[in-house]
Design a protein around this motif. Structure first.
Motif, PDB file in Angstrom:
ATOM      1  N   ASN A 150       0.807  -1.221   0.000  1.00 37.81           N
ATOM      2  CA  ASN A 150       0.000   0.000   0.000  1.00 37.81           C
ATOM      3  C   ASN A 150       0.844   1.278   0.000  1.00 37.81           C
ATOM      4  OD1 ASN A 150       1.067  -0.188   2.524  1.00 37.81           O
ATOM      5  ND2 ASN A 150      -0.874  -0.054   3.652  1.00 37.81           N
ATOM      6  N   GLU A 151       2.112   1.172  -0.359  1.00 33.24           N
ATOM      7  CA  GLU A 151       3.012   2.329  -0.372  1.00 33.24           C
ATOM      8  C   GLU A 151       2.548   3.372  -1.388  1.00 33.24           C
ATOM      9  OE1 GLU A 151       5.089   4.880   0.710  1.00 33.24           O
ATOM     10  OE2 GLU A 151       6.005   3.078   1.610  1.00 33.24           O
ATOM     11  N   THR A 152       2.377   4.640  -0.942  1.00 34.12           N
ATOM     12  CA  THR A 152       1.928   5.725  -1.830  1.00 34.12           C
ATOM     13  C   THR A 152       2.900   6.898  -1.879  1.00 34.12           C
ATOM     14  OG1 THR A 152       0.643   6.726  -0.023  1.00 34.12           O
ATOM     15  CG2 THR A 152      -0.507   5.168  -1.471  1.00 34.12           C
ATOM     16  N   ARG A 153       3.909   6.907  -1.015  1.00 34.26           N
ATOM     17  CA  ARG A 153       4.835   8.050  -0.961  1.00 34.26           C
ATOM     18  C   ARG A 153       5.827   8.038  -2.112  1.00 34.26           C
ATOM     19  NH1 ARG A 153       7.132   6.796   4.778  1.00 34.26           N
ATOM     20  NH2 ARG A 153       6.857   4.710   3.845  1.00 34.26           N
ATOM     21  N   PHE A 154       6.081   6.885  -2.691  1.00 34.64           N
ATOM     22  CA  PHE A 154       7.001   6.775  -3.821  1.00 34.64           C
ATOM     23  C   PHE A 154       6.619   5.544  -4.636  1.00 34.64           C
ATOM     24  CE2 PHE A 154       8.729   4.534  -0.206  1.00 34.64           C
ATOM     25  CZ  PHE A 154       9.198   3.336  -0.719  1.00 34.64           C
ATOM     26  N   SER A 155       6.953   5.589  -5.937  1.00 43.87           N
ATOM     27  CA  SER A 155       6.639   4.459  -6.816  1.00 43.87           C
ATOM     28  C   SER A 155       7.843   4.025  -7.633  1.00 43.87           C
ATOM     29  CB  SER A 155       5.490   4.814  -7.758  1.00 43.87           C
ATOM     30  OG  SER A 155       5.829   5.935  -8.554  1.00 43.87           O
ATOM     31  N   SER A 156       9.004   4.624  -7.340  1.00 47.67           N
ATOM     32  CA  SER A 156      10.229   4.263  -8.049  1.00 47.67           C
ATOM     33  C   SER A 156      11.419   4.477  -7.116  1.00 47.67           C
ATOM     34  CB  SER A 156      10.410   5.121  -9.306  1.00 47.67           C
ATOM     35  OG  SER A 156      10.635   6.480  -8.943  1.00 47.67           O
ATOM     36  N   VAL A 157      12.550   3.914  -7.483  1.00 45.48           N
ATOM     37  CA  VAL A 157      13.765   4.095  -6.690  1.00 45.48           C
ATOM     38  C   VAL A 157      14.163   5.566  -6.669  1.00 45.48           C
ATOM     39  CG1 VAL A 157      16.233   3.580  -6.594  1.00 45.48           C
ATOM     40  CG2 VAL A 157      14.591   1.751  -7.098  1.00 45.48           C
ATOM     41  N   GLU A 158      14.004   6.246  -7.795  1.00 46.95           N
ATOM     42  CA  GLU A 158      14.365   7.660  -7.878  1.00 46.95           C
ATOM     43  C   GLU A 158      13.573   8.485  -6.874  1.00 46.95           C
ATOM     44  OE1 GLU A 158      14.713  11.199 -11.270  1.00 46.95           O
ATOM     45  OE2 GLU A 158      13.617   9.351 -11.696  1.00 46.95           O
ATOM     46  N   GLU A 159      12.272   8.218  -6.762  1.00 45.74           N
ATOM     47  CA  GLU A 159      11.439   8.966  -5.810  1.00 45.74           C
ATOM     48  C   GLU A 159      11.814   8.631  -4.373  1.00 45.74           C
ATOM     49  OE1 GLU A 159       7.411   8.110  -6.804  1.00 45.74           O
ATOM     50  OE2 GLU A 159       7.442   9.265  -8.658  1.00 45.74           O
ATOM     51  N   PHE A 160      12.188   7.379  -4.124  1.00 44.08           N
ATOM     52  CA  PHE A 160      12.630   7.003  -2.782  1.00 44.08           C
ATOM     53  C   PHE A 160      13.898   7.770  -2.401  1.00 44.08           C
ATOM     54  CE2 PHE A 160      15.227   4.623   0.160  1.00 44.08           C
ATOM     55  CZ  PHE A 160      14.322   4.222   1.139  1.00 44.08           C
ATOM     56  N   VAL A 161      14.858   7.770  -3.301  1.00 43.08           N
ATOM     57  CA  VAL A 161      16.138   8.437  -3.033  1.00 43.08           C
ATOM     58  C   VAL A 161      15.924   9.933  -2.793  1.00 43.08           C
ATOM     59  CG1 VAL A 161      18.370   9.058  -4.046  1.00 43.08           C
ATOM     60  CG2 VAL A 161      17.486   6.726  -4.299  1.00 43.08           C
ATOM     61  N   ALA A 162      14.971  10.531  -3.480  1.00 41.45           N
ATOM     62  CA  ALA A 162      14.745  11.973  -3.386  1.00 41.45           C
ATOM     63  C   ALA A 162      14.114  12.397  -2.067  1.00 41.45           C
ATOM     64  CB  ALA A 162      13.859  12.427  -4.550  1.00 41.45           C
ATOM     65  N   ASN A 163      13.552  11.458  -1.314  1.00 34.72           N
ATOM     66  CA  ASN A 163      12.899  11.804  -0.044  1.00 34.72           C
ATOM     67  C   ASN A 163      13.842  11.478   1.119  1.00 34.72           C
ATOM     68  OD1 ASN A 163      11.299  12.030   2.261  1.00 34.72           O
ATOM     69  ND2 ASN A 163       9.487  11.168   1.283  1.00 34.72           N
ATOM     70  N   PRO A 164      14.459  12.494   1.736  1.00 37.67           N
ATOM     71  CA  PRO A 164      15.476  12.253   2.769  1.00 37.67           C
ATOM     72  C   PRO A 164      14.916  11.630   4.050  1.00 37.67           C
ATOM     73  CG  PRO A 164      14.940  14.580   2.675  1.00 37.67           C
ATOM     74  CD  PRO A 164      14.238  13.941   1.518  1.00 37.67           C
ATOM     75  N   ASN A 165      13.615  11.589   4.204  1.00 38.82           N
ATOM     76  CA  ASN A 165      13.019  11.047   5.431  1.00 38.82           C
ATOM     77  C   ASN A 165      12.797   9.538   5.381  1.00 38.82           C
ATOM     78  OD1 ASN A 165      12.712  13.667   6.620  1.00 38.82           O
ATOM     79  ND2 ASN A 165      10.938  14.003   5.282  1.00 38.82           N
ATOM     80  N   LEU A 166      13.020   8.925   4.227  1.00 38.24           N
ATOM     81  CA  LEU A 166      12.750   7.496   4.069  1.00 38.24           C
ATOM     82  C   LEU A 166      13.972   6.664   4.432  1.00 38.24           C
ATOM     83  CD1 LEU A 166      10.765   7.610   0.700  1.00 38.24           C
ATOM     84  CD2 LEU A 166       9.846   7.578   3.047  1.00 38.24           C
ATOM     85  N   LYS A 167      13.737   5.568   5.168  1.00 40.83           N
ATOM     86  CA  LYS A 167      14.808   4.684   5.629  1.00 40.83           C
ATOM     87  C   LYS A 167      14.850   3.406   4.792  1.00 40.83           C
ATOM     88  CE  LYS A 167      16.268   7.075   9.241  1.00 40.83           C
ATOM     89  NZ  LYS A 167      17.662   7.559   9.345  1.00 40.83           N
ATOM     90  N   LEU A 168      16.052   2.917   4.565  1.00 37.80           N
ATOM     91  CA  LEU A 168      16.282   1.736   3.741  1.00 37.80           C
ATOM     92  C   LEU A 168      16.927   0.635   4.562  1.00 37.80           C
ATOM     93  CD1 LEU A 168      16.262   0.535   0.827  1.00 37.80           C
ATOM     94  CD2 LEU A 168      18.556   1.510   0.542  1.00 37.80           C
ATOM     95  N   GLY A 169      16.314  -0.546   4.586  1.00 36.35           N
ATOM     96  CA  GLY A 169      16.851  -1.686   5.325  1.00 36.35           C
ATOM     97  C   GLY A 169      17.764  -2.528   4.461  1.00 36.35           C
ATOM     98  N   VAL A 170      18.914  -2.932   5.031  1.00 33.55           N
ATOM     99  CA  VAL A 170      19.885  -3.781   4.322  1.00 33.55           C
ATOM    100  C   VAL A 170      20.505  -4.763   5.303  1.00 33.55           C
ATOM    101  CG1 VAL A 170      20.489  -2.139   2.484  1.00 33.55           C
ATOM    102  CG2 VAL A 170      21.668  -2.011   4.685  1.00 33.55           C
ATOM    103  N   GLN A 171      21.044  -5.860   4.774  1.00 33.30           N
ATOM    104  CA  GLN A 171      21.758  -6.825   5.614  1.00 33.30           C
ATOM    105  C   GLN A 171      23.250  -6.555   5.540  1.00 33.30           C
ATOM    106  OE1 GLN A 171      21.326 -10.931   4.439  1.00 33.30           O
ATOM    107  NE2 GLN A 171      21.985 -11.713   6.423  1.00 33.30           N
ATOM    108  N   GLN A 172      23.899  -6.562   6.695  1.00 32.48           N
ATOM    109  CA  GLN A 172      25.322  -6.233   6.733  1.00 32.48           C
ATOM    110  C   GLN A 172      26.147  -7.274   5.972  1.00 32.48           C
ATOM    111  OE1 GLN A 172      26.385  -6.174  10.847  1.00 32.48           O
ATOM    112  NE2 GLN A 172      26.394  -8.395  11.076  1.00 32.48           N
TER     113      GLN A 172
END
Length: 487
Positions: free
Chosen positions: A127-149
């Motif tokens: 149900n994500e509506t704040r972004f629909s592409s990687v570019e839009e995600f990167v452009a929003n500084p408030n969004l957090k990205l989960g990764v495995q070390q």
């Protein structure tokens, strides 16, 4: 999969090229191999919640490799953190876990040849509506990205948004849970693993279409391990005989699109057993085509509108857009592909001669061809027609508008043989077992496919549905129902 830096395996001199034709499968003499495995990376290795058993692609692939090489596997559950170095020190013989081949890792371990190519993508809430592409995600500084070390996913995330926006986890499952509860806004996953988690959470997760990288996966070994070459030979043999494709299809079935109830107009002949015909007992149209197309639309959420159409002109009618799709056991040819698009091949068939059971004037195709007094029945506009034309020329052909008419001519003695695809021939023999038989000679080998108008947006969804049916055994079960006497 544990991911990013592009690999130049064969230019690094780590692996010598190996040909499965040149090298027979080695015998490891029952040797026990210790396997470092995480059991937290769907669909490669994980614990089945219903059975409590460890399962996944890694278990199936390694099991097949050791069956071919005569070795025994001892799995040791190990955390991802430190696994590469542990293998490099010789604490384990081999590690799977969807590991991306990189130049940096190749400094401390040896890799097998690549067994799979994968891409990295973003996994997000459905149900994500704040972004629909990687570019839009990167452009929003408030969004957090989960990764495995320690993964290439981590390196990709770092390159995309920097360290400040990364939330780093020790195992992949924990990232998925963080995404589900909203502690992070997206995560990076290899496409095949991401599809596994989407499959487990289809009502909550989806993947963005953007491709972040393309990588090769390989098994890793201690430097100088004598297992690298045997594993490479086994992997090549599994690629060549289709075993690797079958294991891949089992664990990485394609995600299917939703056609939202769309009505699909189907051109169908209803005169070509066992693909489509009228059941003489019930009066209903039945056959392989109905079962397979019904299953496809059940998976894609579409509705089928069957329109009975003669074979003559059917391909051109589909090409003209009068129908959305046509089955009818149509051979894929280059000439037809100029005017219609084909699905992937769903079955391979051979052409054979159908004759009367008591036929004693000839016992094979050569005997038939040699007797200039014999005539052969064929349906117009088919590859059977073209094959017969090459065999005996036009003068000995009896051309009919449908296969049923050719069969009736054979039964009545008006022709001496009918050229037919093996699968359809088995259908007619089944209906007339006391009167008809197929000669053993195989005249050609062809692939059958569904046809669509050029540029149809249905080709990809149908292909994905067919691949899913191949991977889960549904297509094999339908084939067995209608082609029970064929291979």
């Amino acid at each position: 999969m544990k991911k990013l830096l592009l690999l130049l395996v064969l230019t690094l001199g780590m692996l010598a090229p190996v040909s499965a034709d040149e090298a027979p499968l080695p015998d490891l003499g029952g040797r026990t191999l210790t396997v470092a495995i995480e059991n937290a990376y769907i669909p490669f290795s994980f614990i089945d919640q219903e059975t409590g058993q460890a399962i996944g692609w890694d278990y199936d692939a390694l099991g097949e490799i050791c069956a071919r090489l005569n070795c025994t596997l001892e799995y040791i559950e190990t955390s991802w953190d430190g696994m590469i170095n542990a293998v490099g020190r010789g604490e384990f013989d081999v590690a799977p876990n969807g590991i991306t081949i990189t130049e940096e890792r190749a400094q401390v371990v040896d890799f097998s040849i690549g067994y799979m190519s994968v891409i990295q993508r973003m996994l997000v809430q459905l149900n994500e509506t704040r972004f629909s592409s990687v570019e839009e995600f990167v452009a929003n500084p408030n969004l957090k990205l989960g990764v495995q070390q320690g993964t290439t996913n981590f390196l990709t995330g770092q390159a995309l948004v920097g360290d400040a926006r990364l939330v780093v986890f020790t195992d992949f499952g924990a990232i998925v849970q963080a995404l589900l509860v909203g502690d992070i806004d997206a995560m990076i996953a290899d496409d095949v693993a991401g599809q596994g988690y989407v499959g487990e959470n289809a009502d909550r997760l989806t993947m963005l279409p953007d491709v972040l990288s393309s990588d090769e996966l390989g098994f890793m070994f201690a430097k100088g391990s004598d297992l690298v070459e045997p594993f490479n030979i086994a992997i090549l043999s599994m690629k060549m005989d289709g075993t690797l494709d079958r294991i891949n299809a089992k664990w990485f079935p394609p995600l299917l699109p939703d056609l939202e109830g769309r009505v699909i107009d189907v051109a169908i002949e209803n005169a070509y057993k066992p693909f489509n015909f009228i059941d003489p007992v019930t009066g209903q149209a039945v056959g392989w085509d109905y079962d397979v197309l019904g299953e496809i639309c059940g998976r894609l959420n579409c509705t089928l509108n069957y329109i009975e159409t003669s074979w003559d002109g059917m391909i051109n009618a589909v090409a003209n857009g009068e129908f959305d799709v046509a089955p009818n056991g149509i051979t894929i040819t280059e000439e037809r592909a100029q005017i219609v698009d084909f699905s992937i091949g769903y079955i391979s068939v051979v052409q054979r001669m159908l004759v009367r059971l008591e036929e004693d004037r000839f016992a094979d195709v050569a005997g038939f061809v040699a007797d200039s007094g014999l005539r052969i029945g064929v349906q117009s506009g088919t590859t059977n027609f073209l094959t017969a034309q090459e065999l005996v020329g036009d003068a000995r052909l009896v051309v009919t508008p449908d296969f049923g008419s050719a069969i009736q001519a054979l039964l009545a003695g008006d022709v001496d043989a009918v050229l037919i695809d093996d699968t359809a021939g088995q259908g007619y023999v089944g209906e007339n077992a006391e009167r008809l038989k197929l000669l053993p000679d195989a005249l050609s080998s062809d692939e059958l496919g569904f046809i669509f108008p050029k540029g149809s947006d249905l080709v990809e969804p149908f292909n994905k549905a067919l691949m899913a049916m191949m991977s889960d055994g549904t297509l094999e079960a339908i084939n067995a129902l209608w082609f029970s006497e064929t291979e």
